[in-house]
Design a protein around this motif. Sequence first.
Motif, short mmCIF file in Angstrom:
data_model
loop_
_atom_site.label_atom_id
_atom_site.label_comp_id
_atom_site.label_asym_id
_atom_site.label_seq_id
_atom_site.Cartn_x
_atom_site.Cartn_y
_atom_site.Cartn_z
N TYR A 279 -44.61 -33.89 -15.62
CA TYR A 279 -43.85 -34.02 -14.73
C TYR A 279 -43.50 -35.83 -14.73
O TYR A 279 -45.03 -36.19 -14.99
N TRP A 280 -43.28 -36.04 -14.53
CA TRP A 280 -42.44 -37.39 -14.39
C TRP A 280 -40.90 -38.16 -13.69
O TRP A 280 -40.52 -37.16 -13.73
N LEU A 281 -41.37 -39.24 -13.38
CA LEU A 281 -40.26 -40.38 -12.76
C LEU A 281 -39.37 -40.10 -13.39
O LEU A 281 -39.38 -41.59 -14.53
N ALA A 282 -37.73 -39.82 -14.11
CA ALA A 282 -36.87 -39.99 -15.56
C ALA A 282 -36.19 -41.41 -15.01
O ALA A 282 -34.82 -41.34 -15.32
N GLU A 283 -36.59 -42.90 -14.62
CA GLU A 283 -36.35 -44.19 -14.59
C GLU A 283 -36.69 -45.12 -16.25
O GLU A 283 -37.47 -43.74 -16.51
N ASP A 284 -36.11 -46.03 -16.08
CA ASP A 284 -35.63 -46.73 -16.96
C ASP A 284 -37.48 -47.17 -16.86
O ASP A 284 -37.37 -47.46 -16.51
N PRO A 285 -37.90 -47.03 -18.06
CA PRO A 285 -39.60 -47.55 -18.71
C PRO A 285 -39.64 -48.84 -18.02
O PRO A 285 -40.22 -48.97 -17.96
N GLN A 286 -38.49 -49.45 -18.97
CA GLN A 286 -38.80 -51.14 -18.03
C GLN A 286 -39.30 -51.28 -16.82
O GLN A 286 -39.27 -52.65 -16.27
#
Length: 500
Positions: free
Chosen positions: A412-419
């Motif tokens: 699992y992870w937070l799917a925001e722009d990694p930048q």
Amino acid sequence: MTTPAAHIESQDVATLIRAQLPLLNGVRPVGHVENSRPTAAISSSRLGIGFETLDRRMFTAEQVYPHLSRLGAKWARVQTGWGRCETEPGRYDFTWLDGIVDNLAAAGVETMFSVTFGNALYMPDVPHESAVGYVPIYYEGALSAWTRFVRALAKRYRGRVTHWEVWNEPNIPQFWQPRQVSGRDYAQLVRVTAQAVRAEIPDATIIGGATSLADPAFLVDALRGGLAESIDAFSFHPYQMVPEHNLQNMHDVLRRILDEHSPGRRIALYQGENGCPSQLAGHHDDWLGMYTMDQVVQAKWIARRFLVDLKVGFDKIFYFHAVDLVERPYRQAGDQINEPVMMGLIHGGSYEPKYSFEVARRVCHLFDDRTLRTELMCLFTERDPSSPQRSTLMAAPYVATFERDGAPLFVYWLAEDPQQRTAQATIDVELWWDERLSMDHPVLLDVLTGEIYAVEQPADFFQTDWRSRGTKYRLPLTDYPLVFTDASVVAELGAKWRDR
């Protein structure tokens, strides 16, 4: 000759790691993954790596093979380079391709050929000897020469190369010249190319498409031109800065269209090319929408890219590229020289691995074909005691679930722009897995750092409203993948334990 060092951005990677990858909250570090397995130890996998542009000699392959023997990617996409193989009419020099195929095999990697691009011998108007993007069906005499070349190529690599992809990004003018893009014309090129390959390799796997992004209109046009009768798989290149954005929809739309035009026979669907630069400026791919890029952000992107592709269900998955493309000018169709491509897992100047290399390696070794995609229950909740009426399920975490050797894996992870470099948080999660799976010693693997954490919270079965929902934990939440699984799973990756 391009000077590689002139294009490589100097970065203090150690400082970037400290700033972006702190220790995880609420769990205790107990070990570290020190994977020493070679690629050859993996029997099969859907994960692959780009090994392209050697038709234009854009990197030194000999410097890369030792790294691929460790990476764990089991496929390499290789362009065959008609213009490099046939420099005199009717005479073929496959020596350079022999070296690639044989060295990849020695590294434990299987070659997928990308049979693509033209030849200046038969195309008098091409602006460069590589004839990138120039299509043989549009030149008198070129199509028959192309067919002879492809058949000679297939005869040479019968028994060594099983997968043959036709052309690269035929749906954009950068790789389809000198006429306008046409799905029906592309179907014709695939038909004659597939016939030439299968004349020597009857059971060859033929891949069509290789389209830039998802292009359903082009695909439908090509299918109406007979593409489905020629191919066993279709590939496309869904480049984007947020890996998860609309990917399931793209997959499902293409899957539906292929199924409708090929009733009774499933055409496989590949994610055939995708990459992310390791620096902000000085390269060709600023069109991706970057504003703050570095090696750690690239590593986050790569881990997310591989895992979302596995969740969505692609039959093969390729990362572009093994190494930065800086040794010679980068060309597409036309006479323009583009900025270099800096998406490699390996520096194009020093041929040293970037930070992303070991991250990609952990993913490749853990998510080979022994790790099976399995739907398990994973429910994130976040309560707001100060405003109970606003408490709700938190939809932002992205989840992919698997099983391996009798143990569940929740990724699992937070799917925001990694930048955005989103700060670490914690969140409640309720997990459920089948009784045939077991979690005797739950641990959390940080894919980016390789750190292993013990999850020592009470693991009571969680019940609410008279229903059993699963086991509840409070876990860290990051903008890159964390793997919640049994210690036996990470032990196979060469885990070094601190408390054993």
